[in-house]
Design a protein around this motif. Structure first.
Motif, PDB file in Angstrom:
ATOM      1  N   PHE A   1       0.859  -1.184   0.000  1.00 54.57           N
ATOM      2  CA  PHE A   1       0.000   0.000   0.000  1.00 54.57           C
ATOM      3  C   PHE A   1       0.892   1.229   0.000  1.00 54.57           C
ATOM      4  O   PHE A   1       1.902   1.278   0.692  1.00 54.57           O
ATOM      5  N   ARG A   2       0.542   2.200  -0.793  1.00 55.40           N
ATOM      6  CA  ARG A   2       1.274   3.459  -0.798  1.00 55.40           C
ATOM      7  C   ARG A   2       0.592   4.389   0.201  1.00 55.40           C
ATOM      8  O   ARG A   2      -0.634   4.396   0.326  1.00 55.40           O
TER       9      ARG A   2
ATOM     10  N   TRP B   1      -1.180   7.514   2.032  1.00 52.13           N
ATOM     11  CA  TRP B   1      -2.180   8.471   1.535  1.00 52.13           C
ATOM     12  C   TRP B   1      -1.500   9.725   0.975  1.00 52.13           C
ATOM     13  O   TRP B   1      -1.897  10.251  -0.042  1.00 52.13           O
TER      14      TRP B   1
ATOM     15  N   LEU C   1      -0.286   8.959  -2.483  1.00 52.63           N
ATOM     16  CA  LEU C   1      -1.381   8.795  -3.443  1.00 52.63           C
ATOM     17  C   LEU C   1      -2.009  10.146  -3.791  1.00 52.63           C
ATOM     18  O   LEU C   1      -2.301  10.424  -4.947  1.00 52.63           O
TER      19      LEU C   1
ATOM     20  N   TYR D   1       0.589   2.081  -7.901  1.00 53.88           N
ATOM     21  CA  TYR D   1      -0.491   2.257  -6.919  1.00 53.88           C
ATOM     22  C   TYR D   1      -1.515   1.121  -6.964  1.00 53.88           C
ATOM     23  O   TYR D   1      -2.629   1.262  -6.469  1.00 53.88           O
ATOM     24  N   GLN D   2      -1.163  -0.009  -7.551  1.00 56.76           N
ATOM     25  CA  GLN D   2      -2.140  -1.066  -7.798  1.00 56.76           C
ATOM     26  C   GLN D   2      -2.881  -1.533  -6.554  1.00 56.76           C
ATOM     27  O   GLN D   2      -4.100  -1.734  -6.599  1.00 56.76           O
ATOM     28  N   THR D   3      -2.219  -1.690  -5.437  1.00 58.65           N
ATOM     29  CA  THR D   3      -2.897  -2.164  -4.231  1.00 58.65           C
ATOM     30  C   THR D   3      -3.900  -1.119  -3.737  1.00 58.65           C
ATOM     31  O   THR D   3      -5.011  -1.456  -3.339  1.00 58.65           O
ATOM     32  N   ASN D   4      -3.528   0.148  -3.812  1.00 61.10           N
ATOM     33  CA  ASN D   4      -4.449   1.219  -3.432  1.00 61.10           C
ATOM     34  C   ASN D   4      -5.656   1.238  -4.385  1.00 61.10           C
ATOM     35  O   ASN D   4      -6.792   1.419  -3.947  1.00 61.10           O
ATOM     36  N   TYR D   5      -5.392   1.059  -5.672  1.00 62.20           N
ATOM     37  CA  TYR D   5      -6.476   1.055  -6.656  1.00 62.20           C
ATOM     38  C   TYR D   5      -7.410  -0.140  -6.430  1.00 62.20           C
ATOM     39  O   TYR D   5      -8.637   0.007  -6.490  1.00 62.20           O
TER      40      TYR D   5
ATOM     41  N   ALA E   1      -7.932  -1.695  -3.627  1.00 60.68           N
ATOM     42  CA  ALA E   1      -8.677  -1.438  -2.389  1.00 60.68           C
ATOM     43  C   ALA E   1      -9.818  -0.446  -2.633  1.00 60.68           C
ATOM     44  O   ALA E   1     -10.941  -0.650  -2.147  1.00 60.68           O
ATOM     45  N   ALA E   2      -9.554   0.609  -3.384  1.00 52.42           N
ATOM     46  CA  ALA E   2     -10.602   1.597  -3.685  1.00 52.42           C
ATOM     47  C   ALA E   2     -11.723   0.952  -4.506  1.00 52.42           C
ATOM     48  O   ALA E   2     -12.914   1.199  -4.247  1.00 52.42           O
TER      49      ALA E   2
ATOM     50  N   HIS F   1      -7.139   9.128 -11.891  1.00 57.84           N
ATOM     51  CA  HIS F   1      -5.987   9.326 -11.008  1.00 57.84           C
ATOM     52  C   HIS F   1      -4.691   8.952 -11.715  1.00 57.84           C
ATOM     53  O   HIS F   1      -3.708   9.691 -11.663  1.00 57.84           O
TER      54      HIS F   1
END
Length: 190
Positions: A9-10, A12, A15, A44-48, A50-51, A137
């Motif tokens: 995770f990156r 916040w 991001l 940012y794949q893990t953040n994406y 998760a979103a 994004h």
């Protein structure tokens, strides 16, 4: 899938940093824009993911059967077209020359199939809305040095991530794009 790693995770602040780390993409240079999007998708794949899961769960709570049906239809259409792209020369050539149209085709066919069974709103809000947010994004976020380094490590094959696998299936890897870009630049110099 052996050797697959999940990207971290990156934070916040990485991001969504200040306004100075976002910029309008150069629509006149599609390869540069595509390179930025792919780099950000990998970084940012893990953040994406998760979103997207959060949005999918919200829509899924409102219409669980429709969300399941929508997800299943998109997954089946994507799997079918990727399989056809690997086994049918015409589709494989189309996918290599027009990867964006290939993705639009997957979404278009999915939309059509879901419209037959009344799942259009679930498709729009549960499937395409998260994809649109991620694309916006990834298009606007400028890459950092750490982002570029991580992408080079994955491109050389030292790391394999879920987004890297998806981009490989869509023939959208940064190294392929860089080879094409180098080829075009060498032809322009001649």
């Amino acid at each position: 899938m052996a050797g697959m790693e999940l990207a971290p995770f990156r934070p916040w602040g990485d991001l969504f940093p200040g306004v100075d780390r976002f910029s309008k993409p150069e629509v006149s240079d599609l390869s540069k824009w595509n390179n930025r999007v792919i780099s950000n998708l990998l970084y940012y794949q893990t953040n994406y993911f998760a979103a997207a899961v959060v949005v999918i769960l919200m829509v899924g709570c409102l219409n669980p059967l429709g969300m399941f049906l929508g997800g299943a239809v998109v997954a089946l259409v994507f799997t079918g077209l990727v399989w056809a792209g690997e086994n049918k020369a015409v589709i494989k050539n189309f996918k290599k020359r027009n990867p964006t149209l290939f993705v639009v085709g997957v979404l278009g066919i999915s939309y059509f199939l879901l419209s037959l069974c009344g799942g259009v709103m679930v498709f729009l809000f549960g499937i395409t809305f998260p994809m649109l947010l991620i694309l916006i994004h990834a298009s606007l976020r400028l890459r950092s040095m750490k982002n570029k380094l991580e992408n080079k490590i994955e491109a050389v094959g030292l790391k394999k991530t879920p987004m890297g696998v998806i981009l490989d299936l869509l023939d959208q890897q940064e190294e392929k794009i860089n080879k094409i870009q180098d080829f075009l630049e060498s032809k322009l110099k001649d």
